[in-house]
Design an enzyme around this catalytic site. Sequence first.
Site, PDB file in Angstrom:
ATOM      1  N   LYS A   1      44.576  38.255  44.487  1.00  0.00           N
ATOM      2  CA  LYS A   1      43.467  37.349  44.814  1.00  0.00           C
ATOM      3  C   LYS A   1      43.149  36.371  43.685  1.00  0.00           C
ATOM      4  O   LYS A   1      42.733  35.245  43.915  1.00  0.00           O
ATOM      5  CB  LYS A   1      42.212  38.166  45.138  1.00  0.00           C
TER       6      LYS A   1
ATOM      7  N   GLU B   1      32.997  34.266  50.033  1.00  0.00           N
ATOM      8  CA  GLU B   1      32.750  35.379  50.947  1.00  0.00           C
ATOM      9  C   GLU B   1      33.604  36.544  50.475  1.00  0.00           C
ATOM     10  O   GLU B   1      34.618  36.344  49.813  1.00  0.00           O
ATOM     11  CB  GLU B   1      33.134  34.991  52.382  1.00  0.00           C
TER      12      GLU B   1
ATOM     13  N   SER C   1      50.579  44.020  46.855  1.00  0.00           N
ATOM     14  CA  SER C   1      49.532  43.017  46.629  1.00  0.00           C
ATOM     15  C   SER C   1      48.366  43.505  45.770  1.00  0.00           C
ATOM     16  O   SER C   1      47.690  42.717  45.128  1.00  0.00           O
ATOM     17  CB  SER C   1      49.001  42.508  47.966  1.00  0.00           C
TER      18      SER C   1
END
Lengths: 253, 393
Positions: free
Chosen positions: B89, B111, B377
């Site tokens: 991220k 968000e 990830s």
Amino acid sequence: MNRIHQKLKEDKKILSIYFTAGYPELNDTVNIIQDLEKNGVDLIEIGLPFSDPLADGPTIQESSTAALKNGMNTELLFEQLKDIRKSVSIPLIIMGYFNPVFQYGVEAFCKRCKEIGIDGLILPDLPLDVYLQDYEATFKKYGLINIFLITPQTSDERIRKIDDASNGFIYMVSSASTTGATSGFGSEQQAYFERIAALDLNNPQIVGFGINNAETFNQATRTTSGAIIGSAFIKHLNQFGIEGIPDFIKTIR
Amino acid sequence: MSYNADEKGYYGEFGGAFIPEMLYPNTEELRQNYIQIMEEPSFKKEFDHLLKDYVGRPTPLYFAERLSKKYNTKIYLKREDLCHTGAHKVNNTIGQILMAKKLGKNRIIAETGAGQHGVATATVCALMGIECVVYMGEIDIARQAPNVARMKMLGAEVRPALSGSRTLKDATNEAIRDWINNPVDTHYIIGSVVGPHPYPDMVARFQSVISQEIKSQLKEKEGVENPDYVIACVGGGSNAAGAFYHYLDTEDVGIIAVEAAGKGIDSGESAATSALGKVGIIHGSKTLLMQTPDGQITEPYSISAGLDYPGVGPMHAHLFRSGRGEFISITDADAMKAGLLLSKLEGIIPAIESSHAFAVLEEKTFKPNDIVVINLSGRGDKDLDTYIDYFKL
């Protein structure tokens, strides 16, 4: 002639009321429309509820959630409205988000609107370029007026484009906000109202967002053709029910 | 056929910018500037520098020997779990905070669902000294207390989304509403390849560093740039977009997108958008999404909060519809089993999102000489409670 055009010719400031179909009770839709007309409202926006109304503030969001919970859906709304033109003659507009219309089928949706006697649509998340490219012909085929929004941040150049694509009125969002967020208009809004008036657009403007009483209604309509009240009306409905409609309208004019 | 966005942000029939006029100036400013800013040498220099020294890139491409032996194929793991903050991220939030600075913004909103993107955003805001507000569903706030605490430590304000189902999609709605109310000074850092154009393309470009590195690392290890398959999990789809990006137009490379089947595709508790979704509009993008026949957006379910999104980025909708990507959905149970297996065989505890990608090894047989890259990830620290509950550890 479309009822919206006819109404706009009258020599008066237009009072438009928004409410969410299926709220407070599922079958209130027709009664609310009839009572609003009886009490002198000029134009009605019937809200087709959506699960994710991202341009709306908490009041309309909550009324939408409640309406969906009550069982409101597109087909049911059309069913409720099918005889509305027997009793109501003021312009009626359906306001909603694009996805439910898209799922119903844009052509089928427009066709039903025409059959019922709906005069126009406001779909805030159907953007200008997509409308012009994909849907303008369909709207026209069924005699529906598409109403676009402008905001204080919309450039003059884009306002001109929107004016060119409009054939009824322009929905002038009073401030950078979601619905129900502001109260009262300051110098910033006055400057915005004057800027738009100076553009001398082809289409009249009706102001929405932040109108909740006679004072804001009068401020908003000084340089425009009318104003729209949504959240304040829904709050009033929530508190006083349908019986409170005459009192509410009296507080506006 | 191209699998990248065209200039209007369409991937085939998917994408675009279905936004109310209130958002037009914000997204238009971004649309007009994002590519130019990303190509400025000063931007590239700072982005590369932060990815290297702050995030810890390049992340390793690790040959998983024991896992490869078990499945009789060659498996490489792209170790995004080793990024600062524990997942891919941060690649995107570093890029977007630099973008926000170039655009002269002094306030950031975001968000978050599980809190990973919220933490990655709060992190870069702390790094740059910029005000940060993160919207998070009230229910998620209760479920993800450690990440809420992390965001607070990093100086962010966490605002509960109280509307609708009070989860990720509602947090996204609230962030969009905030942006409508603060159109001038605020930049909205979306955490995935979703939302109106230019977000899906911009986020994919920031995440594309993943496949860029895979290419050069594979060249070094195997003498070829292209694997036979790249596998990644898809919620909104940002890690997958990054892992696929430089292989999209290389049709020899098999692309496998893994969605969360939850308790089973037909269970009513699933997040397998490609199987259950229909074309519609969500958060400003035309894509596949889970909805009622009437067009109301429905609430997805997955044991993994990061895959719990009712839509999928328009790039992935196009990969699915065009047949370029193979879409496989994995149940909670199979994902959990795969997570445990990776822990035992390789000493790596994966995020449950990533565990879904590993479960494909049970579903699909690869040839002994196939080179299979799995995008790992994120790491599993954040999911320990879920693992503990599930396996009664």
